[in-house]
Design a protein around this motif. Structure first.
Motif, mmCIF file in Angstrom:
data_model
loop_
_atom_site.group_PDB
_atom_site.id
_atom_site.type_symbol
_atom_site.label_atom_id
_atom_site.label_comp_id
_atom_site.label_asym_id
_atom_site.label_seq_id
_atom_site.Cartn_x
_atom_site.Cartn_y
_atom_site.Cartn_z
ATOM 1 N N SER A 278 136.531 22.842 -32.105
ATOM 2 C CA SER A 278 135.421 22.376 -31.286
ATOM 3 C C SER A 278 135.837 21.621 -30.034
ATOM 4 C CB SER A 278 134.517 21.471 -32.127
ATOM 5 O OG SER A 278 135.262 20.360 -32.613
ATOM 6 N N SER A 279 137.060 21.164 -30.004
ATOM 7 C CA SER A 279 137.403 20.242 -28.920
ATOM 8 C C SER A 279 138.253 20.875 -27.828
ATOM 9 C CB SER A 279 138.161 19.044 -29.499
ATOM 10 O OG SER A 279 139.338 19.482 -30.153
ATOM 11 N N TRP A 280 138.458 22.147 -27.883
ATOM 12 C CA TRP A 280 139.308 22.776 -26.875
ATOM 13 C C TRP A 280 138.522 23.010 -25.591
ATOM 14 C CZ3 TRP A 280 143.007 27.046 -29.086
ATOM 15 C CH2 TRP A 280 143.827 26.471 -30.069
ATOM 16 N N LYS B 273 136.502 29.776 -32.534
ATOM 17 C CA LYS B 273 135.811 28.672 -31.862
ATOM 18 C C LYS B 273 134.309 28.657 -32.169
ATOM 19 C CE LYS B 273 136.881 27.493 -27.729
ATOM 20 N NZ LYS B 273 136.998 27.600 -26.261
ATOM 21 N N GLY C 241 144.478 21.100 -33.792
ATOM 22 C CA GLY C 241 143.255 21.190 -34.575
ATOM 23 C C GLY C 241 143.415 22.100 -35.774
#
Lengths: 272, 193
Positions: free
Chosen positions: B112-114, B138, B172
């Motif tokens: 989620s944070s890419w 993703k 992650g």
């Protein structure tokens, strides 16, 4: 580079100062590398002095990171007929010519007083300015009556001075197996582009008249801690800008297996 | 509260007590016999040809650890900036001698944070080398049934990461379920929580 004469002299420019002498393409000439030659001849006509010239305009593009170039001109010719009128001779000068200064950048001359077999020569020089040049052969005839000169090929190779515009640094403790892959060539007249692009001692990507002859290099090993150069050797036969997009691929094992990383690489060539 | 209201309240209370007494008075019991017999897993994970081989970076490997019965797999990879492709990391083998199974993948905990323009995919190939599908790591979603995995056949799993430079290095964990079934219902059932 359009070096040979496959049934036509286009895009070569030919000049003759001898009214009835002419350049022409010829085929089936024994000993010619591909059977086609450019022929310059005269038969049973007295010529005190005269000249014939064949050349092709080329533009050596600038490549970022490279400030000078090593140029080598290659020629192979034969004087197959020669009838002089006492002291007659034929001289052939070939090399790279700068039309702006009306002078040879590098050249070599040979003079003959008889027929020759097939003869190959090359001449090299260093130039520091990209731009417009002529790949040229200039023939002077003196006191002749009959002669035929065949040119089998005339071509040029250009190397940037360091032969490297970029280095690939393997800062890992393990080797990687790398190659360059050409994705696209764009420009106003890509058919006029000639390039060889390699990495290290690989077999290069080859572009001939805008056609991709070899779309990727062979694989080379990037040793741990090594710098491996990317070599760009290009010339064009028209002014313009060309953009080459490539991919550098390096993998943990040979043959594109294991883990592979792909880096984009863009080379912009500007000529003229 | 007036008299009428008190009467009504008493009547409702009496009715409720009466209903409760009636409901508690009769119970019926039907027998269901369930026999549970375990079976060896017909579809298992198998380490790919490049599992536990060298990865990018000093001392790193493409770490693939299979569960005790090869029904789970834990994978650690070490991509870098730009495009990183991992060939043949894991296989899904149908070791059943006779039965084919429909196969699906479901991302249950996506990355989620890419950066938004990054890419993380698990790519499924047939044993013949044909690409079957991409699994977007993703997004929490399932692939639907990607195909019928024949007996004694396998799928190969590759990974593709694109991570734009100028960002902190990728990291992650993503969780993916392999789902297989002899049937192919229109919707893939969700496990009860």
């Amino acid at each position: 580079m359009n070096a040979n004469f496959s049934g036509t002299l286009s895009p070569w420019t030919t000049i003759s100062s001898i009214s009835q002498s002419a350049w022409s393409p010829a085929s089936g000439v024994q000993g010619a590398s591909d059977g086609y030659v450019a022929s310059f001849s005269e038969t049973n006509r007295d010529v005190d002095t005269g000249y014939g010239e064949i050349y092709q305009e080329i533009f050596i593009p600038s490549v970022a990171g490279s400030s000078s170039y090593t140029v080598t001109v290659y020629i192979r010719f034969q004087i197959s007929r020669f009838q002089a009128r006492g002291g007659g001779s034929i001289s052939i000068t070939y090399g790279l010519f700068n039309p702006a200064t009306n002078s040879w950048v590098c050249d070599q001359s040979n003079t003959y007083q008889g027929t020759t077999g097939w003869t190959s020569y090359s001449v090299s020089c260093s130039i520091s300015v990209s731009g417009s040049y002529r790949l040229r052969a200039y023939i002077t005839v003196t006191n002749t009556r009959t002669f035929t000169i065949y040119i089998d090929y005339l071509y040029i190779s250009v190397y940037s001075s360091s032969s490297a515009v970029l280095n690939v640094y393997n800062r890992d403790s393990q080797p990687y197996y790398a190659r360059l892959m050409l994705n696209s060539v764009t420009g106003l007249n890509p058919q006029n582009l000639f390039c060889e692009i390699g990495i290290g001692d690989s077999q290069p990507i080859q572009i001939r008249s805008g056609q991709i002859v070899a779309g990727e290099t062979s694989e080379v090993v990037l040793s741990s801690g090594s710098f491996t150069p990317i070599n760009v050797k290009c010339l064009t036969t028209s002014r313009g800008s060309y953009t080459l997009t490539l991919t550098l691929r390096y993998c943990t094992v040979p043959g594109g297996n294991g883990v592979c990383v792909y880096y984009p690489l863009t080379i912009v060539l500007s000529s003229g | 509260m007036n008299k009428n209201q008190k009467r009504t309240l008493l009547a409702l209370a009496a009715l409720a007590i009466a209903v409760a007494v009636v409901n508690a008075s009769v119970f019926a019991y039907y027998q269901i016999d369930v026999t549970i017999t375990g079976v060896q897993p017909p579809v298992v994970f198998v380490a790919g040809n490049n599992a536990n081989k060298a990865d990018l970076g000093a001392g790193n490997s493409i770490a693939v650890a299979l569960g005790a019965n090869s029904t789970s797999a834990a994978i650690t990879i070490h991509p870098t900036y730009q495009h990183t492709y991992y060939h043949d990391v894991l296989k899904v083998n149908n070791i059943d001698r006779n039965k084919a199974y429909y196969v699906a993948f479901k991302v249950t905990s996506a990355i989620s944070s890419w950066p938004s323009d990054s890419v993380a995919k698990m790519i499924i190939y047939s044993s013949g080398g044909s690409k079957v599908t991409d699994v977007d790591l993703k997004a929490n979603s399932d692939t639907g049934w990607i195909g019928l995995l024949d007996a004694n056949d396998y799928y190969r799993i590759d990974f593709y990461i694109y991570y734009p430079e100028g960002n902190q290095l990728p990291g992650g964990t993503v969780q993916v379920q392999l789902i297989y079934s002899p049937q192919n219902p229109s919707t893939i059932p969700t496990l009860p929580s």
